[in-house]
Scaffold this motif. Structure first.
Motif, PDB file in Angstrom:
ATOM      1  N   GLU A 155       0.811  -1.222   0.000  1.00 36.53           N
ATOM      2  CA  GLU A 155       0.000   0.000   0.000  1.00 36.53           C
ATOM      3  C   GLU A 155       0.841   1.267   0.000  1.00 36.53           C
ATOM      4  O   GLU A 155       0.403   2.311  -0.489  1.00 36.53           O
ATOM      5  CB  GLU A 155      -0.935   0.021   1.206  1.00 36.53           C
ATOM      6  N   ILE A 156       2.048   1.191   0.570  1.00 37.81           N
ATOM      7  CA  ILE A 156       2.939   2.349   0.629  1.00 37.81           C
ATOM      8  C   ILE A 156       4.112   2.096  -0.297  1.00 37.81           C
ATOM      9  O   ILE A 156       4.766   1.046  -0.212  1.00 37.81           O
ATOM     10  CB  ILE A 156       3.429   2.603   2.065  1.00 37.81           C
ATOM     11  N   ILE A 157       4.371   3.029  -1.197  1.00 42.29           N
ATOM     12  CA  ILE A 157       5.447   2.892  -2.174  1.00 42.29           C
ATOM     13  C   ILE A 157       6.453   4.014  -1.950  1.00 42.29           C
ATOM     14  O   ILE A 157       6.150   5.189  -2.194  1.00 42.29           O
ATOM     15  CB  ILE A 157       4.916   2.918  -3.623  1.00 42.29           C
ATOM     16  N   MET A 158       7.636   3.668  -1.454  1.00 43.66           N
ATOM     17  CA  MET A 158       8.740   4.617  -1.310  1.00 43.66           C
ATOM     18  C   MET A 158       9.637   4.491  -2.534  1.00 43.66           C
ATOM     19  O   MET A 158       9.934   3.384  -2.974  1.00 43.66           O
ATOM     20  CB  MET A 158       9.563   4.307  -0.064  1.00 43.66           C
ATOM     21  N   PHE A 159      10.063   5.619  -3.090  1.00 47.53           N
ATOM     22  CA  PHE A 159      10.981   5.551  -4.218  1.00 47.53           C
ATOM     23  C   PHE A 159      12.049   6.621  -4.072  1.00 47.53           C
ATOM     24  O   PHE A 159      11.754   7.754  -3.703  1.00 47.53           O
ATOM     25  CB  PHE A 159      10.242   5.660  -5.555  1.00 47.53           C
ATOM     26  N   LYS A 160      13.293   6.227  -4.340  1.00 49.75           N
ATOM     27  CA  LYS A 160      14.438   7.114  -4.101  1.00 49.75           C
ATOM     28  C   LYS A 160      15.495   6.906  -5.178  1.00 49.75           C
ATOM     29  O   LYS A 160      15.803   5.777  -5.551  1.00 49.75           O
ATOM     30  CB  LYS A 160      15.065   6.819  -2.736  1.00 49.75           C
ATOM     31  N   SER A 161      16.046   7.987  -5.670  1.00 51.45           N
ATOM     32  CA  SER A 161      17.192   7.936  -6.561  1.00 51.45           C
ATOM     33  C   SER A 161      18.475   8.013  -5.737  1.00 51.45           C
ATOM     34  O   SER A 161      18.472   8.531  -4.615  1.00 51.45           O
ATOM     35  CB  SER A 161      17.146   9.077  -7.579  1.00 51.45           C
ATOM     36  N   CYS A 162      19.563   7.506  -6.293  1.00 57.79           N
ATOM     37  CA  CYS A 162      20.817   7.476  -5.548  1.00 57.79           C
ATOM     38  C   CYS A 162      21.549   8.821  -5.647  1.00 57.79           C
ATOM     39  O   CYS A 162      21.160   9.723  -6.388  1.00 57.79           O
ATOM     40  CB  CYS A 162      21.693   6.337  -6.049  1.00 57.79           C
ATOM     41  N   PHE A 163      22.660   8.954  -4.880  1.00 57.05           N
ATOM     42  CA  PHE A 163      23.307  10.252  -4.708  1.00 57.05           C
ATOM     43  C   PHE A 163      23.788  10.928  -5.994  1.00 57.05           C
ATOM     44  O   PHE A 163      23.868  12.167  -6.030  1.00 57.05           O
ATOM     45  CB  PHE A 163      24.464  10.154  -3.702  1.00 57.05           C
ATOM     46  N   PRO A 164      24.137  10.189  -7.093  1.00 57.07           N
ATOM     47  CA  PRO A 164      24.531  10.927  -8.312  1.00 57.07           C
ATOM     48  C   PRO A 164      23.450  11.879  -8.821  1.00 57.07           C
ATOM     49  O   PRO A 164      23.752  12.815  -9.571  1.00 57.07           O
ATOM     50  CB  PRO A 164      24.801   9.794  -9.316  1.00 57.07           C
ATOM     51  N   ASN A 165      22.202  11.655  -8.417  1.00 49.72           N
ATOM     52  CA  ASN A 165      21.119  12.531  -8.852  1.00 49.72           C
ATOM     53  C   ASN A 165      21.115  13.873  -8.134  1.00 49.72           C
ATOM     54  O   ASN A 165      20.257  14.717  -8.417  1.00 49.72           O
ATOM     55  CB  ASN A 165      19.785  11.824  -8.662  1.00 49.72           C
ATOM     56  N   SER A 166      22.057  14.071  -7.227  1.00 50.84           N
ATOM     57  CA  SER A 166      22.231  15.401  -6.625  1.00 50.84           C
ATOM     58  C   SER A 166      23.153  16.277  -7.460  1.00 50.84           C
ATOM     59  O   SER A 166      23.347  17.454  -7.140  1.00 50.84           O
ATOM     60  CB  SER A 166      22.780  15.271  -5.199  1.00 50.84           C
ATOM     61  N   ASN A 167      23.717  15.730  -8.525  1.00 49.18           N
ATOM     62  CA  ASN A 167      24.561  16.515  -9.438  1.00 49.18           C
ATOM     63  C   ASN A 167      23.695  17.067 -10.571  1.00 49.18           C
ATOM     64  O   ASN A 167      23.797  16.639 -11.725  1.00 49.18           O
ATOM     65  CB  ASN A 167      25.687  15.650  -9.987  1.00 49.18           C
ATOM     66  N   LEU A 168      22.824  17.991 -10.238  1.00 48.94           N
ATOM     67  CA  LEU A 168      21.882  18.558 -11.195  1.00 48.94           C
ATOM     68  C   LEU A 168      22.454  19.818 -11.842  1.00 48.94           C
ATOM     69  O   LEU A 168      22.904  20.735 -11.146  1.00 48.94           O
ATOM     70  CB  LEU A 168      20.556  18.899 -10.502  1.00 48.94           C
ATOM     71  N   GLU A 169      22.394  19.868 -13.166  1.00 47.46           N
ATOM     72  CA  GLU A 169      22.835  21.044 -13.893  1.00 47.46           C
ATOM     73  C   GLU A 169      21.679  22.043 -14.007  1.00 47.46           C
ATOM     74  O   GLU A 169      20.524  21.731 -13.711  1.00 47.46           O
ATOM     75  CB  GLU A 169      23.320  20.655 -15.289  1.00 47.46           C
TER      76      GLU A 169
END
Length: 535
Positions: A155-169
């Motif tokens: 019923e609960i769906i957690m979703f997370k991207s890993c730390f390279p996704n903090s390198n946003l241009e």
């Protein structure tokens, strides 16, 4: 419960996958340590273990099923010997499963960057992926369960991207993009999350938790990462009324000792030190994985916030919108079920909305009447924003003020700032209304409000919402006004999808009168009568 359910071959395959796909010395050593730790646990616990206490049975029965989509940072966060998240979730009555590298159709588990989320949730192959995700019960990280599967879907769906996704241009103030060019930018990331809301709105039976990507030690894009995550926390859901989507700012929690995203003294607290936007808790030199200390801090903050989000969702969860379930008793409803004798209806003078065409005869064929309130208020119910204290909406049968017949629907609402409430009639089964051109009703009093039409989702049990805003300036407040609206004038709200998409009457599931408030709050009373179809 078999030990393989907890630390089985799938866990070893994940670690070997990471070992063969990572070349950094720190990462390789870390993965080897994890493999050794896993087999040490195997030797300790043996081949299987049993759970048979009354406490664990009770916890199993009352647990909510949760699944977490992640990679290595999420794996460490869940791990019993690191962040301990899975253990704490279980203590709080959540049954935890997860996906990791290699999981699912076409190994979709390998792809969890922000630009990959549409593939999970809103693209052509998404229904098959989500069908498997909602039924997944496996353990793909080093944590041990103490309770059995309570049954049913996640019923609960957690979703997370890993730390390279903090390198946003890009620029911190960039607006969401309307298309995707594959670049990892602030604009594209905002655009992705906006696209997800259309699907999330169609599944009020699920609670979606977006977990922000952890920070990195490199400061080059740190300000951009902070700006994007602040947008997620404060702006992304600003115009999204349902309570089935929430954000946990893991990035913020890991950027400073006193930075938090949690519930404290009954209120959500999101605090951080300006200028601190890099990883405060590195696992080691040159390693952007958060340390066990940082992960344990995140666990404490997240549990308090998840319990709050889950409580809000449960309180506002519109069970009737799930076609597989029967309608529960509605809130704030006073039914008048006594039948009145049939008699000829005298229609009073009715003012006509300038956008809706001519008047029509009040005495219709039975198949085009949705509700004339002659036999009470059966099927009407209330959904409201329970997170805002003082939000209320009540309705009753009004026999003294009606457009015709013996009664009308009277709705009284009181909304604090930035709140909402809805009076809805949801059909138990979808209906085809394609032989009709639109819907009409008579209204008297009240301020601005929206008329909702519900359409059955094509590839699921959820509902799509289509709306028309009705302004009080378009009608006289003290006389009955006939509102006559063709199907094509009902459009999707921006928070659900494309505003150019119009209502399709082949799969109609109901209608509602929806009231919202701005920073000033709203209160009022509106009367509704003769809700019907026209050609």
């Amino acid at each position: 419960m078999k030990f393989s359910d907890t630390f089985g071959p799938s866990m070893l395959r994940i670690l070997l996958f990471r070992l063969t796909h990572k070349s950094g010395e720190v990462e390789v050593k870390k993965i080897i340590r994890e493999i050794m730790s896993m087999w040490a646990l195997v030797l300790y616990f043996g081949l299987s273990f049993g759970v048979g206490t009354a406490e664990s049975a009770d916890r199993q029965k009352n647990s909510v099923k949760l699944i977490f989509i992640h990679h290595s940072c999420g794996e460490n966060w869940l791990a019993d010997e690191n962040g301990g998240l899975a253990h704490e979730l279980e203590k709080n009555h959540y049954f935890v499963s997860d996906s990791n590298y290699g999981w699912g159709m076409d190994s979709i588990g390998d792809r969890t960057d922000i630009i990959n989320w549409p593939e999970w949730f809103v693209e052509e192959g998404s229904p098959k992926i989500l069908n498997a995700l909602y039924r997944e019960t496996g353990v793909h990280s080093p944590y041990r369960r103490k309770i059995g599967d309570p049954g049913g879907e996640n019923e609960i769906i957690m979703f997370k991207s890993c730390f390279p996704n903090s390198n946003l241009e890009g620029d911190p103030k960039d607006l969401p993009s309307s298309g995707m060019d594959g670049e990892q930018t602030i604009a594209n990331s905002k655009g992705v999350y906006n696209r997800l809301l259309k699907y999330f709105a169609s599944r009020p039976d699920k609670l979606f938790i977006a977990v922000t990507a952890p920070p990195v030690t490199d400061s080059r894009c740190a300000k951009n990462a902070r700006a994007f995550n602040l947008w997620l926390v404060h702006d992304w859901l600003r115009n999204y009324p349902p309570k089935n989507v929430a954000v946990f700012d893991l990035f913020n929690v890991l950027t400073g000792k006193d930075n938090h995203h949690r519930v404290k003294n009954g209120k959500i607290e999101h605090v951080y030190s300006t200028g601190r936007n890099t990883l405060y808790y590195p696992a080691g030199s040159g390693d952007d994985h958060p340390s066990a200390e940082g992960n344990r801090k995140a666990t404490v903050d997240f549990i308090s916030l998840l319990n709050h989000y889950h409580g809000e969702w449960r309180a506002s969860k519109p069970e009737p919108l799930r076609t597989s379930q029967s309608l529960p008793e509605p809130h704030n409803r006073r039914d008048a079920r006594e039948k009145t004798p049939e008699k000829k209806v005298v229609v009073p003078e009715v003012a006509t909305d300038k956008n809706i065409g001519k008047k029509y005869d009040h005495t219709p064929a039975a198949d085009n009447m949705i509700d004339d309130f002659e036999e009470g208020l059966t099927g009407w119910e209330v959904f409201k924003d329970d997170s805002k204290s003082g939000t209320s909406l009540g309705f009753a049968l009004n026999k003294s003020d009606k457009a015709g017949g013996t009664g009308s629907l009277s709705i009284q609402y009181h909304l604090p700032p930035q709140s909402w409430a809805t009076c809805a009639k949801v059909f138990s089964e979808s209906r085809s209304l394609k032989s009709w051109n639109g819907i009409s009703f008579k209204v008297k009093g009240g301020g601005d409000f929206h008329v909702f039409l519900y359409e059955k989702e094509q590839n699921g049990d959820g509902l799509l919402i289509f709306e028309r805003k009705l302004r009080h300036v378009d009608r006289k407040p003290d006389v009955w006004t006939e509102i006559r609206t063709p199907w094509k004038e009902f459009r999707q709200p921006e928070w659900q999808g494309d505003p150019s998409v119009t209502f399709k009457p082949e799969e109609a599931k109901g209608l509602a009168f929806h009231f919202t408030s701005t920073t000033e709050g709203e209160k009022g009373e509106v009367h509704i009568d003769d809700v019907m179809l026209f050609k």
